[in-house]
Design an enzyme around this catalytic site. Structure first.
Site, PDB file in Angstrom:
ATOM      1  N   ASP A  30       0.854  -1.190   0.000  1.00 46.25           N
ATOM      2  CA  ASP A  30       0.000   0.000   0.000  1.00 46.25           C
ATOM      3  C   ASP A  30       0.892   1.243   0.000  1.00 46.25           C
ATOM      4  O   ASP A  30       1.900   1.308   0.701  1.00 46.25           O
ATOM      5  CB  ASP A  30      -0.921  -0.012   1.230  1.00 46.25           C
ATOM      6  N   ASN A  86     -12.821  -3.274   2.631  1.00 43.51           N
ATOM      7  CA  ASN A  86     -13.759  -2.162   2.797  1.00 43.51           C
ATOM      8  C   ASN A  86     -14.752  -2.173   1.642  1.00 43.51           C
ATOM      9  O   ASN A  86     -14.349  -2.179   0.476  1.00 43.51           O
ATOM     10  CB  ASN A  86     -12.993  -0.841   2.815  1.00 43.51           C
ATOM     11  N   VAL A  95     -11.086   2.797  -3.561  1.00 47.69           N
ATOM     12  CA  VAL A  95     -10.751   2.295  -4.900  1.00 47.69           C
ATOM     13  C   VAL A  95     -11.743   1.188  -5.269  1.00 47.69           C
ATOM     14  O   VAL A  95     -11.821   0.167  -4.569  1.00 47.69           O
ATOM     15  CB  VAL A  95      -9.302   1.751  -4.956  1.00 47.69           C
ATOM     16  N   HIS A  99     -10.225  -5.409  -3.043  1.00 46.57           N
ATOM     17  CA  HIS A  99      -8.883  -5.582  -2.484  1.00 46.57           C
ATOM     18  C   HIS A  99      -8.981  -5.986  -1.033  1.00 46.57           C
ATOM     19  O   HIS A  99      -9.873  -5.567  -0.309  1.00 46.57           O
ATOM     20  CB  HIS A  99      -8.037  -4.317  -2.641  1.00 46.57           C
ATOM     21  N   HIS A 101      -6.886  -5.791   2.415  1.00 48.51           N
ATOM     22  CA  HIS A 101      -5.747  -5.196   3.110  1.00 48.51           C
ATOM     23  C   HIS A 101      -5.146  -6.248   4.042  1.00 48.51           C
ATOM     24  O   HIS A 101      -5.874  -6.868   4.826  1.00 48.51           O
ATOM     25  CB  HIS A 101      -6.190  -4.023   3.987  1.00 48.51           C
TER      26      HIS A 101
END
Ligand code: AMP
Length: 113
Positions: A30, A86, A95, A99, A101
């Site tokens: 990230d 998220n 975004v 994805h 994290h």
């Protein structure tokens, strides 16, 4: 449809520090790390967010999670880590490309903010 930021990273149009890649997923650091180790694991298939995935994505999402575990092992996060996805505005998504994290390298508080 315009490409998402993460599709541009997959296509190497935007640079990223890539830690793992295969035909289905990509893992990269990230750009604004929230922990000593902060990696994003994404599918190459442009699914916008986890709640938009379908049953046909089951094997892909399983592979994504297993990859996250392998990257955590590679990074030496044996003391623990957190995986976060998220979804949407209230979830903190910025975004629109699914994805996961991977956060680790320090004790993480619960509940998250
Ligand atoms: P989210 O807020 O869950 O949608 O997560 C998007 C993440 O992408 C954030 O943690 C950003 O710091 C990260 N990010 C944005 N641009 C880049 C980039 N060019 N390379 C790596 N990570 C990025």
């Amino acid at each position: 449809m315009s490409q998402t930021l993460f599709e541009k990273i997959i296509a190497r149009e935007i640079p990223a520090e890539i830690l793992y890649e295969d035909d289905r997923v990509l893992a990269f650091r990230d750009i604004q790390p929230q922990a000593p180790e902060h990696v994003l694991i994404i599918p190459k298939k442009p699914i916008p967010r986890v709640g938009d995935a379908s049953r046909e994505d089951q094997a892909l999402l399983g592979h994504l999670l297993l990859t996250a575990g392998e990257v955590a092992r590679e990074l030496g996060l044996q003391d623990g880590f957190r995986l976060v996805m998220n979804h949407g505005k209230n979830g903190g998504e910025t975004v629109p490309h699914l994805h996961c994290h991977l956060l680790g390298g320090r004790p993480l508080k619960w509940p998250p903010g």
